[in-house]
Design a protein around this motif. Sequence first.
Motif, PDB file in Angstrom:
ATOM      1  N   ASN A  87      10.007   3.355  -8.088  1.00 49.13           N
ATOM      2  CA  ASN A  87       9.621   3.837  -6.767  1.00 49.13           C
ATOM      3  C   ASN A  87       9.821   2.771  -5.701  1.00 49.13           C
ATOM      4  O   ASN A  87      10.082   3.084  -4.543  1.00 49.13           O
ATOM      5  CB  ASN A  87       8.161   4.289  -6.774  1.00 49.13           C
ATOM      6  CG  ASN A  87       7.970   5.572  -7.559  1.00 49.13           C
ATOM      7  OD1 ASN A  87       8.922   6.312  -7.786  1.00 49.13           O
ATOM      8  ND2 ASN A  87       6.749   5.825  -7.992  1.00 49.13           N
ATOM      9  N   PHE A  88       9.677   1.502  -6.074  1.00 47.87           N
ATOM     10  CA  PHE A  88       9.858   0.430  -5.100  1.00 47.87           C
ATOM     11  C   PHE A  88      11.338   0.196  -4.812  1.00 47.87           C
ATOM     12  O   PHE A  88      11.735   0.009  -3.666  1.00 47.87           O
ATOM     13  CB  PHE A  88       9.217  -0.860  -5.617  1.00 47.87           C
ATOM     14  CG  PHE A  88       9.336  -2.011  -4.656  1.00 47.87           C
ATOM     15  CD1 PHE A  88       8.559  -2.070  -3.510  1.00 47.87           C
ATOM     16  CD2 PHE A  88      10.242  -3.036  -4.890  1.00 47.87           C
ATOM     17  CE1 PHE A  88       8.669  -3.128  -2.622  1.00 47.87           C
ATOM     18  CE2 PHE A  88      10.354  -4.104  -4.006  1.00 47.87           C
ATOM     19  CZ  PHE A  88       9.566  -4.143  -2.871  1.00 47.87           C
ATOM     20  N   LEU A 262      -0.555  -4.583  -3.020  1.00 48.46           N
ATOM     21  CA  LEU A 262      -1.429  -3.416  -2.959  1.00 48.46           C
ATOM     22  C   LEU A 262      -2.323  -3.341  -4.196  1.00 48.46           C
ATOM     23  O   LEU A 262      -3.497  -2.982  -4.108  1.00 48.46           O
ATOM     24  CB  LEU A 262      -0.604  -2.132  -2.840  1.00 48.46           C
ATOM     25  CG  LEU A 262      -1.405  -0.825  -2.892  1.00 48.46           C
ATOM     26  CD1 LEU A 262      -2.340  -0.719  -1.699  1.00 48.46           C
ATOM     27  CD2 LEU A 262      -0.483   0.384  -2.951  1.00 48.46           C
ATOM     28  N   GLY A 289       2.269  -4.610   2.465  1.00 42.57           N
ATOM     29  CA  GLY A 289       3.553  -4.084   2.016  1.00 42.57           C
ATOM     30  C   GLY A 289       3.431  -2.951   1.031  1.00 42.57           C
ATOM     31  O   GLY A 289       2.339  -2.544   0.628  1.00 42.57           O
ATOM     32  N   ASP A 290       4.591  -2.428   0.636  1.00 41.17           N
ATOM     33  CA  ASP A 290       4.657  -1.324  -0.316  1.00 41.17           C
ATOM     34  C   ASP A 290       4.362  -1.822  -1.729  1.00 41.17           C
ATOM     35  O   ASP A 290       4.611  -2.982  -2.063  1.00 41.17           O
ATOM     36  CB  ASP A 290       6.048  -0.686  -0.269  1.00 41.17           C
ATOM     37  CG  ASP A 290       6.378  -0.153   1.115  1.00 41.17           C
ATOM     38  OD1 ASP A 290       5.612   0.688   1.612  1.00 41.17           O
ATOM     39  OD2 ASP A 290       7.396  -0.573   1.695  1.00 41.17           O
ATOM     40  N   PRO A 291       3.847  -0.935  -2.591  1.00 41.17           N
ATOM     41  CA  PRO A 291       3.483  -1.363  -3.947  1.00 41.17           C
ATOM     42  C   PRO A 291       4.700  -1.694  -4.802  1.00 41.17           C
ATOM     43  O   PRO A 291       5.659  -0.926  -4.856  1.00 41.17           O
ATOM     44  CB  PRO A 291       2.733  -0.148  -4.514  1.00 41.17           C
ATOM     45  CG  PRO A 291       3.230   1.018  -3.719  1.00 41.17           C
ATOM     46  CD  PRO A 291       3.518   0.489  -2.347  1.00 41.17           C
ATOM     47  N   THR A 292       4.667  -2.848  -5.447  1.00 45.18           N
ATOM     48  CA  THR A 292       5.700  -3.210  -6.421  1.00 45.18           C
ATOM     49  C   THR A 292       5.274  -2.847  -7.833  1.00 45.18           C
ATOM     50  O   THR A 292       6.083  -2.824  -8.747  1.00 45.18           O
ATOM     51  CB  THR A 292       5.995  -4.721  -6.368  1.00 45.18           C
ATOM     52  OG1 THR A 292       4.787  -5.439  -6.644  1.00 45.18           O
ATOM     53  CG2 THR A 292       6.512  -5.117  -4.988  1.00 45.18           C
ATOM     54  N   GLU A 300      -5.945   5.347   1.986  1.00 46.83           N
ATOM     55  CA  GLU A 300      -4.697   4.954   2.639  1.00 46.83           C
ATOM     56  C   GLU A 300      -4.946   3.585   3.267  1.00 46.83           C
ATOM     57  O   GLU A 300      -5.673   3.462   4.249  1.00 46.83           O
ATOM     58  CB  GLU A 300      -4.262   5.947   3.715  1.00 46.83           C
ATOM     59  CG  GLU A 300      -2.946   5.539   4.360  1.00 46.83           C
ATOM     60  CD  GLU A 300      -2.498   6.456   5.483  1.00 46.83           C
ATOM     61  OE1 GLU A 300      -1.378   6.269   5.991  1.00 46.83           O
ATOM     62  OE2 GLU A 300      -3.283   7.346   5.870  1.00 46.83           O
ATOM     63  N   ARG A 305       4.815  -0.946   6.144  1.00 41.22           N
ATOM     64  CA  ARG A 305       5.858  -0.443   5.253  1.00 41.22           C
ATOM     65  C   ARG A 305       7.115  -1.288   5.430  1.00 41.22           C
ATOM     66  O   ARG A 305       7.484  -1.652   6.549  1.00 41.22           O
ATOM     67  CB  ARG A 305       6.170   1.026   5.536  1.00 41.22           C
ATOM     68  CG  ARG A 305       5.019   1.963   5.181  1.00 41.22           C
ATOM     69  CD  ARG A 305       5.464   3.430   5.174  1.00 41.22           C
ATOM     70  NE  ARG A 305       4.372   4.288   4.749  1.00 41.22           N
ATOM     71  CZ  ARG A 305       3.513   4.885   5.583  1.00 41.22           C
ATOM     72  NH1 ARG A 305       3.662   4.720   6.890  1.00 41.22           N
ATOM     73  NH2 ARG A 305       2.538   5.640   5.123  1.00 41.22           N
ATOM     74  N   ARG A 308      12.912  -0.562   3.480  1.00 39.81           N
ATOM     75  CA  ARG A 308      13.749  -0.796   2.306  1.00 39.81           C
ATOM     76  C   ARG A 308      15.110  -0.102   2.391  1.00 39.81           C
ATOM     77  O   ARG A 308      16.134  -0.699   2.066  1.00 39.81           O
ATOM     78  CB  ARG A 308      12.992  -0.366   1.048  1.00 39.81           C
ATOM     79  CG  ARG A 308      11.814  -1.284   0.728  1.00 39.81           C
ATOM     80  CD  ARG A 308      10.987  -0.738  -0.417  1.00 39.81           C
ATOM     81  NE  ARG A 308      10.222   0.432  -0.007  1.00 39.81           N
ATOM     82  CZ  ARG A 308       9.553   1.218  -0.854  1.00 39.81           C
ATOM     83  NH1 ARG A 308       9.567   0.958  -2.142  1.00 39.81           N
ATOM     84  NH2 ARG A 308       8.861   2.256  -0.407  1.00 39.81           N
ATOM     85  N   CYS A 336       8.967  -4.517  10.204  1.00 41.08           N
ATOM     86  CA  CYS A 336       8.227  -3.610   9.332  1.00 41.08           C
ATOM     87  C   CYS A 336       7.428  -2.624  10.192  1.00 41.08           C
ATOM     88  O   CYS A 336       7.059  -2.933  11.326  1.00 41.08           O
ATOM     89  CB  CYS A 336       7.274  -4.380   8.426  1.00 41.08           C
ATOM     90  SG  CYS A 336       8.086  -5.526   7.288  1.00 41.08           S
TER      91      CYS A 336
END
Length: 347
Positions: A87-88, A262, A289-292, A300, A305, A308, A336
Amino acid sequence: MSAVRGRLTQHEIARMAGVSQTTVSLVLNDRCEAAWRIAPETRERVLRVIRETGYVADPLARRLLQQHNEILGVFTYESVFPSTSANFYHPFLSGIEACAENIGCDLLLFTSAPVNGGSRRIFHDNNRIRLADGCVLLGREIPRDELARMVAGNMPFVSVGRRDDAYLPSGEGGPVPCVGADYAQATAALVHRAVDLGHRVVAYVGDGAGAESAVDRLAGFTAAVVETGVDGLHEPVDGRTPAELLDALRSTRVTAVFCEELVEAVAMTEAARTRGLSVPGDLSLVALGDPTRPAETDLEFTGFRIPRKKMGWQAIEVLSDILHDRSSDHQRLLPCELVEGETLASP
């Protein structure tokens, strides 16, 4: 518009025509397989600027272009397909694919590289990287010696993610072509937002070291703390449990915590709830940032974000500029998008 004296660049033609440099390149090289993607009126606008300025493409560059295979490589330093990371990485790959298709190039994914020291390595006995005209590199951390060898060896490449300059012991190397996210600016903006809400003791949770992305986040946090004059703490994880970290932070009267990952923010939330604390009522949490890694939560998180898909797209654009010797900025930082979320409130 009168004829312009001196040698113009494709970048200047693109600016005059109000189009991208990639569009100018496609028109100049009469790329029939991509021509249908360019509207007739756009093509005519480019041609009109070319005629009126007297622009002539560099014949040497045109000859070099004809020698390219139109194949661009993608090398990943870590697996991008397992469910824990798919997903990342998917938006990066989506942007890479879309831009490659837009300029009429094929993609070649390099998968045979051996793992050395926990990471894949480009340089090995069966290195086939030069099958491609150039290569896009993906990975959170990329060995500095490999980047230096790529720069020193004149192998066209672009890293997805900002990279520090890389040099070999001999001194060869230099700036690394890259397209990254402006983590420092985004993190600083979130600290300023917290201060505006009334927070006076804030903390950064995470190593803030190793990968440039982590270093940049901590740098943005530190700069904003200095600018605003609030108290700022740095708490590396150091193997401590979320509960232990929470206790350490609460003892210093921290009211807003900026988590590098996250998954750390989610773990801190659970630790707070077990102690009867609410988020953001008793403690504000920001995810940088977005989850790795997978992290399930009903909140939320306030944060940002990472652009990417744009980073993947522009990495191909920069690689194309390098391959065709076009004057361009080979190091880009993209802003971002800040996320308001529901985990940052007045203390």
